[in-house]
Scaffold this motif. Structure first.
Motif, PDB file in Angstrom:
ATOM      1  N   GLU A 153      -9.714  -5.898  -5.470  1.00 30.21           N
ATOM      2  CA  GLU A 153     -11.069  -5.452  -4.803  1.00 30.21           C
ATOM      3  C   GLU A 153     -11.610  -6.838  -4.177  1.00 30.21           C
ATOM      4  N   ALA A 154     -11.294  -7.886  -4.841  1.00 30.40           N
ATOM      5  CA  ALA A 154     -11.898  -9.231  -4.146  1.00 30.40           C
ATOM      6  C   ALA A 154     -11.180  -9.363  -2.656  1.00 30.40           C
ATOM      7  N   SER A 155      -9.919  -9.338  -2.620  1.00 31.63           N
ATOM      8  CA  SER A 155      -9.102  -9.506  -1.419  1.00 31.63           C
ATOM      9  C   SER A 155      -9.460  -8.710  -0.331  1.00 31.63           C
ATOM     10  N   LEU A 156      -9.569  -7.342  -0.743  1.00 29.94           N
ATOM     11  CA  LEU A 156      -9.865  -5.940   0.221  1.00 29.94           C
ATOM     12  C   LEU A 156     -11.289  -6.340   0.807  1.00 29.94           C
ATOM     13  N   GLY A 157     -12.198  -6.808  -0.433  1.00 34.08           N
ATOM     14  CA  GLY A 157     -13.739  -7.007   0.235  1.00 34.08           C
ATOM     15  C   GLY A 157     -13.943  -8.159   1.103  1.00 34.08           C
ATOM     16  N   ALA A 158     -12.994  -9.147   0.826  1.00 34.94           N
ATOM     17  CA  ALA A 158     -12.932 -10.261   1.649  1.00 34.94           C
ATOM     18  C   ALA A 158     -12.546 -10.013   3.013  1.00 34.94           C
ATOM     19  N   VAL A 159     -11.531  -9.170   3.207  1.00 31.90           N
ATOM     20  CA  VAL A 159     -10.840  -8.934   4.528  1.00 31.90           C
ATOM     21  C   VAL A 159     -11.736  -7.859   5.382  1.00 31.90           C
ATOM     22  N   ILE A 160     -12.355  -7.204   4.656  1.00 29.51           N
ATOM     23  CA  ILE A 160     -13.247  -6.058   5.074  1.00 29.51           C
ATOM     24  C   ILE A 160     -14.615  -7.097   5.759  1.00 29.51           C
ATOM     25  N   GLY A 161     -15.044  -7.591   4.796  1.00 28.28           N
ATOM     26  CA  GLY A 161     -16.303  -8.598   5.100  1.00 28.28           C
ATOM     27  C   GLY A 161     -15.776  -9.362   6.490  1.00 28.28           C
ATOM     28  N   LEU A 162     -14.790 -10.085   6.302  1.00 25.29           N
ATOM     29  CA  LEU A 162     -14.576 -10.931   7.578  1.00 25.29           C
ATOM     30  C   LEU A 162     -14.409 -10.165   8.708  1.00 25.29           C
ATOM     31  N   VAL A 163     -13.899  -9.018   8.802  1.00 35.87           N
ATOM     32  CA  VAL A 163     -13.515  -8.118   9.991  1.00 35.87           C
ATOM     33  C   VAL A 163     -14.742  -7.644  10.299  1.00 35.87           C
ATOM     34  N   GLY A 164     -15.645  -7.113   9.340  1.00 32.40           N
ATOM     35  CA  GLY A 164     -16.982  -6.422   9.630  1.00 32.40           C
ATOM     36  C   GLY A 164     -17.719  -7.623  10.494  1.00 32.40           C
TER      37      GLY A 164
END
Length: 589
Positions: free
Chosen positions: A196-207
């Protein structure tokens, strides 16, 4: 028609509650009360047990509004955080946001188990619901009392608050799921957290990157840039939540990306998000006040106060001292960080989760969380400023109320036009110094618009407009505010500033807080280098003036043209003297 009338009445009551919350903020500013407390009281007074008598028990609506409000608040927090600040305290803040939350939950759990006859998982859930901190309340109170925290302490509190919410939410969700479906293997829970943390970080950076890309490449109609950014933040959050990733971590990182990239309409975006987060907090806190049932609270008051005391006096200090043990924080700094762990919006939000899913003892979690937050606001909030002064963690800061006009310039994103009225006591008028990255573009005098050449200098009563980088424009406030000279150098003010070699030491003292003797007032920086060095200066040469080092930046014809200012390093001492100094700092800071 009666249904329409009820809807119209609800709209009227909602608008009146929001207006009452906004106007009550004036009381908070006057007395230094946290805004959260004011908005909660407005909701409680309007509720079924208060004079308003409004019946309200829609937990689902509170959860939805709370989720959207927290997403905007975290995005706005990331938007205002500089990468330099984030990187400088990432390690201690991240440790506080993870290990600190876990330790706090574990230490609160025994008190919850004993006082409320809960099992250990339920005790941990109650601890997790009140483990997150609210830095926004801290900085509002410090600002209201005119205090400036030490930069490293302020940055640690700021980044911790932005990054501990996702971990507290995850921990709460895991414990809720265990209570609903049974125990899960520890390894599986850790893997879920990492995913959850890694996927959230990736989506946040891409977003965040996507928001900036669209903002700068797509020609949106005037006025829609700010709503697009806010909507992009909500889309990033919703996408993460639907994929079972950490949406709160994602929006914070997305805000960090957007806030540290050049973009169109930055001024309008910041102003819009200020208003949006303000209204979101009012809506969320008033709804929590409506959802509270004051008649239930006396039954749980004494044991809930016991939980609050354990949290404030045992769990939070232990978590802070353990988390910051590897890092170079003094005892006084750790004590202050321990005391400013105010509970706020996230505590209410997490305490409402058991109500939403219908857990046994759900009302205990919500009511205890409600009382803990109120106690934190009543006790800690009103003692933050005295604690900062007593521990010598903050300095008195003259308030800068100088109005600043900001105008975006179409066709480029690097700079904006900033306007000020020139007051008689402004450091600029006294010393004639502005940072080299700021350039005077226009001077307005007696309703006439002139170029700097036509104006032949800036005088009292003029209005001056300067070109400045977007991320540094607010630093000009100090140069045009009617302020007394600073009593000591401000590290944040020294950071990126350079001045010309023809500036006098007296002028530098007016703005930067240098300590100079009367006979040094008229000496220019170039003459000081020539006198101190006794040779031709070179870039990188430094001359110390009190606690500040002047560092030669550009040299032409054996004369210093520009210098940078930074805090001077301590002179080299024997190892035993340094050891004594280190021990003294651990005790006295």
């Amino acid at each position: 028609m009666s249904a329409l009338d009820n809807i119209n009445i609800l709209i009227l009551l909602g608008a009146l509650l929001a207006m009452a919350g906004i106007l009550s903020s004036l009381i908070a500013l006057r007395f230094g009360a946290p805004l959260l407390l004011i908005f909660i009281l407005v909701g409680m007074l309007a509720g079924e047990s208060g004079p308003g008598g409004i019946p309200f028990n829609d937990v689902r609506l509170v959860f939805i509004v709370g989720s959207l409000a927290l997403a905007l608040i975290l995005f706005d927090g990331g938007l205002r955080t500089r990468f330099a600040t984030f990187r400088s305290v990432l390690a201690p803040a991240a440790t506080l946001a993870t290990l600190g939350v876990l330790v706090t939950s574990v230490l609160v759990a025994p008190a919850a188990v004993y006082l409320f006859n809960l099992n250990w998982v339920e005790g941990l859930l109650l601890g997790a619901a009140v483990a997150s901190t609210d830095a926004a309340a801290v900085f509002f109170l410090m600002h209201a009392r005119g205090l400036r925290l030490r930069p490293r302490v302020a940055s640690t509190i700021e980044v911790e608050s932005g990054t501990n919410d996702p971990f507290a939410v995850f921990l709460t969700l895991v414990l809720v799921e265990i209570l609903l479906q049974g125990q899960k293997p520890f390894v599986e829970m850790v893997l879920v957290l990492l995913r959850e943390a890694s996927l959230g970080a990736v989506i946040g950076l891409v977003g965040g990157t996507a928001i900036v890309f669209v903002l700068n490449r797509v020609e949106l109609p005037q006025g829609l840039h700010a709503p697009f950014v806010a909507t992009g933040a909500i889309v990033t959050f919703g996408l993460c939540q639907s994929l079972h990733a950490s949406g709160f971590l994602a929006v914070y990182l997305a805000g960090l990306i957007v806030g540290n990239r050049s973009q169109r309409a930055r001024t309008a975006i910041v102003a819009f998000l200020d208003a949006a987060t303000w209204l979101a907090q009012i809506a969320m806190f008033v709804l929590f006040g409506l959802l509270a049932w004051p008649q239930r609270l006396p039954e749980l008051l004494l044991p809930a106060l016991g939980v609050a005391l354990v949290l404030m006096l045992v769990a939070r200090p232990a978590a802070v001292f353990l988390s910051l043990w590897p890092y170079r924080f003094s005892v006084r700094e750790k004590l202050f960080i321990s005391w400013v762990g105010l509970r706020g919006a996230v505590g209410f939000f997490l305490a409402s989760m058991p109500l939403l899913v219908g857990l046994p003892n759900a009302l205990i979690y919500f009511d205890v969380g409600f009382i803990v937050v109120l106690v934190s606001l009543l006790v800690q909030a009103w003692t933050i400023a005295p604690a900062a002064r007593w521990l010598r963690i903050a300095k008195k800061r003259p308030e800068v109320f100088q109005p600043r006009i900001e105008l975006d310039l179409p066709g480029q994103r690097a700079q904006e036009l900033v306007g000020y009225a020139v007051t008689p006591g402004s450091p600029y008028l006294r010393g004639g110094i502005i940072p080299p990255w700021a350039k005077i573009a226009l001077v307005v005098r007696d309703e006439k618009v002139m170029t700097p050449e036509e104006a032949r200098g800036v005088h009292e009563g003029d209005h001056v407009y300067l070109l400045a980088p977007q991320d540094k424009a607010s630093a000009l406030d100090r140069f045009f505010a009617d302020l007394p000279p600073p009593s000591s150098p401000d590290p944040q003010l020294l950071g990126d500033f350079f001045v010309g070699g023809d500036a006098t030491l007296g002028a530098l003292a007016e703005i930067y807080g240098l300590t100079v003797t009367p006979d040094q007032q008229a000496i220019t920086v170039s003459d000081l280098f020539a006198k101190r060095l006794g040779r031709a200066p070179h870039p990188g040469d430094s001359v110390r003036v009190g606690d500040v080092a002047l560092v030669a930046h550009r040299v032409r014809d054996d004369r210093v043209v520009t210098v940078g200012l930074q805090l001077a390093e301590e002179e080299s001492k024997p190892w035993w003297d340094r050891a004594v100094v280190w021990l003294r700092k651990q005790v006295t800071g």
